[in-house]
Design a protein around this motif. Sequence first.
Motif, PDB file in Angstrom:
ATOM      1  N   MET A 182       0.845  -1.185   0.000  1.00 25.25           N
ATOM      2  CA  MET A 182       0.000   0.000   0.000  1.00 25.25           C
ATOM      3  C   MET A 182       0.888   1.245   0.000  1.00 25.25           C
ATOM      4  O   MET A 182       1.843   1.339   0.750  1.00 25.25           O
ATOM      5  N   LEU A 183       0.553   2.168  -0.855  1.00 23.00           N
ATOM      6  CA  LEU A 183       1.315   3.402  -1.005  1.00 23.00           C
ATOM      7  C   LEU A 183       0.976   4.367   0.123  1.00 23.00           C
ATOM      8  O   LEU A 183      -0.177   4.727   0.321  1.00 23.00           O
ATOM      9  N   SER A 184       2.010   4.801   0.839  1.00 23.43           N
ATOM     10  CA  SER A 184       1.779   5.772   1.908  1.00 23.43           C
ATOM     11  C   SER A 184       1.867   7.187   1.347  1.00 23.43           C
ATOM     12  O   SER A 184       2.580   7.430   0.362  1.00 23.43           O
ATOM     13  N   ASN A 205       5.844   1.604  -6.278  1.00 21.87           N
ATOM     14  CA  ASN A 205       4.552   1.144  -6.803  1.00 21.87           C
ATOM     15  C   ASN A 205       3.662   2.285  -7.278  1.00 21.87           C
ATOM     16  O   ASN A 205       2.435   2.213  -7.201  1.00 21.87           O
ATOM     17  N   ILE A 206       4.297   3.328  -7.792  1.00 22.69           N
ATOM     18  CA  ILE A 206       3.557   4.430  -8.393  1.00 22.69           C
ATOM     19  C   ILE A 206       3.433   4.196  -9.897  1.00 22.69           C
ATOM     20  O   ILE A 206       2.421   4.517 -10.497  1.00 22.69           O
ATOM     21  N   LEU A 207       4.462   3.611 -10.488  1.00 26.12           N
ATOM     22  CA  LEU A 207       4.454   3.266 -11.902  1.00 26.12           C
ATOM     23  C   LEU A 207       4.570   1.762 -12.089  1.00 26.12           C
ATOM     24  O   LEU A 207       5.129   1.061 -11.242  1.00 26.12           O
ATOM     25  N   ALA A 208       4.066   1.305 -13.209  1.00 21.05           N
ATOM     26  CA  ALA A 208       4.246  -0.077 -13.641  1.00 21.05           C
ATOM     27  C   ALA A 208       4.954  -0.016 -14.992  1.00 21.05           C
ATOM     28  O   ALA A 208       4.841   0.979 -15.717  1.00 21.05           O
ATOM     29  N   HIS A 257       0.686   2.744 -11.978  1.00 25.76           N
ATOM     30  CA  HIS A 257       0.473   1.412 -11.416  1.00 25.76           C
ATOM     31  C   HIS A 257      -1.025   1.155 -11.320  1.00 25.76           C
ATOM     32  O   HIS A 257      -1.774   2.027 -10.871  1.00 25.76           O
ATOM     33  N   PRO A 258      -1.489  -0.019 -11.736  1.00 28.00           N
ATOM     34  CA  PRO A 258      -2.934  -0.287 -11.707  1.00 28.00           C
ATOM     35  C   PRO A 258      -3.542  -0.239 -10.303  1.00 28.00           C
ATOM     36  O   PRO A 258      -4.747  -0.033 -10.166  1.00 28.00           O
ATOM     37  N   GLU A 259      -2.722  -0.389  -9.286  1.00 26.36           N
ATOM     38  CA  GLU A 259      -3.232  -0.342  -7.911  1.00 26.36           C
ATOM     39  C   GLU A 259      -2.947   0.993  -7.223  1.00 26.36           C
ATOM     40  O   GLU A 259      -3.044   1.100  -6.003  1.00 26.36           O
ATOM     41  N   LEU A 260      -2.598   2.029  -8.027  1.00 26.73           N
ATOM     42  CA  LEU A 260      -2.370   3.348  -7.451  1.00 26.73           C
ATOM     43  C   LEU A 260      -3.670   3.826  -6.822  1.00 26.73           C
ATOM     44  O   LEU A 260      -4.711   3.820  -7.476  1.00 26.73           O
ATOM     45  N   PRO A 261      -3.630   4.213  -5.543  1.00 25.48           N
ATOM     46  CA  PRO A 261      -4.867   4.627  -4.870  1.00 25.48           C
ATOM     47  C   PRO A 261      -5.548   5.795  -5.580  1.00 25.48           C
ATOM     48  O   PRO A 261      -4.892   6.641  -6.191  1.00 25.48           O
TER      49      PRO A 261
END
Length: 114
Positions: A1-3, A56-59, A72-76
């Motif tokens: 999870m991105l903080s 995990n900001i970029l894929a 990233h597909p899971e970027l909040p």
Amino acid sequence: MLSPLVFYKALADDTRLKSLLLITEQQELCVCELMTALELSQPKISRHLAQLRKANILADRRSGQWVFYSLHPELPAWAQKVLQQTLLTNVAYLAPCRQQLTLVSERPATQSCC
């Protein structure tokens, strides 16, 4: 999870911020396009993109010898909104980069690159 701390630290660098905003706007860019847009060397661009990927900001996706970057597909959702708002309300900030990006002779297709 991105903080929030990791996300805002990533935005604190001009090269990373411009790269993220361009990728947000274009949906996907390759290293060669970012080199042209930002007028920076491949090693410098790649180093910054690696930091964004690690956070995990970029894929990334590889197609032959080319590497394409997207959010990233899971970027909040909150982080996506920050990028969209920054993009929409700071047109002049990216204007020179957009102009440089038009110099890429042929925008890469999904199978090839510059």
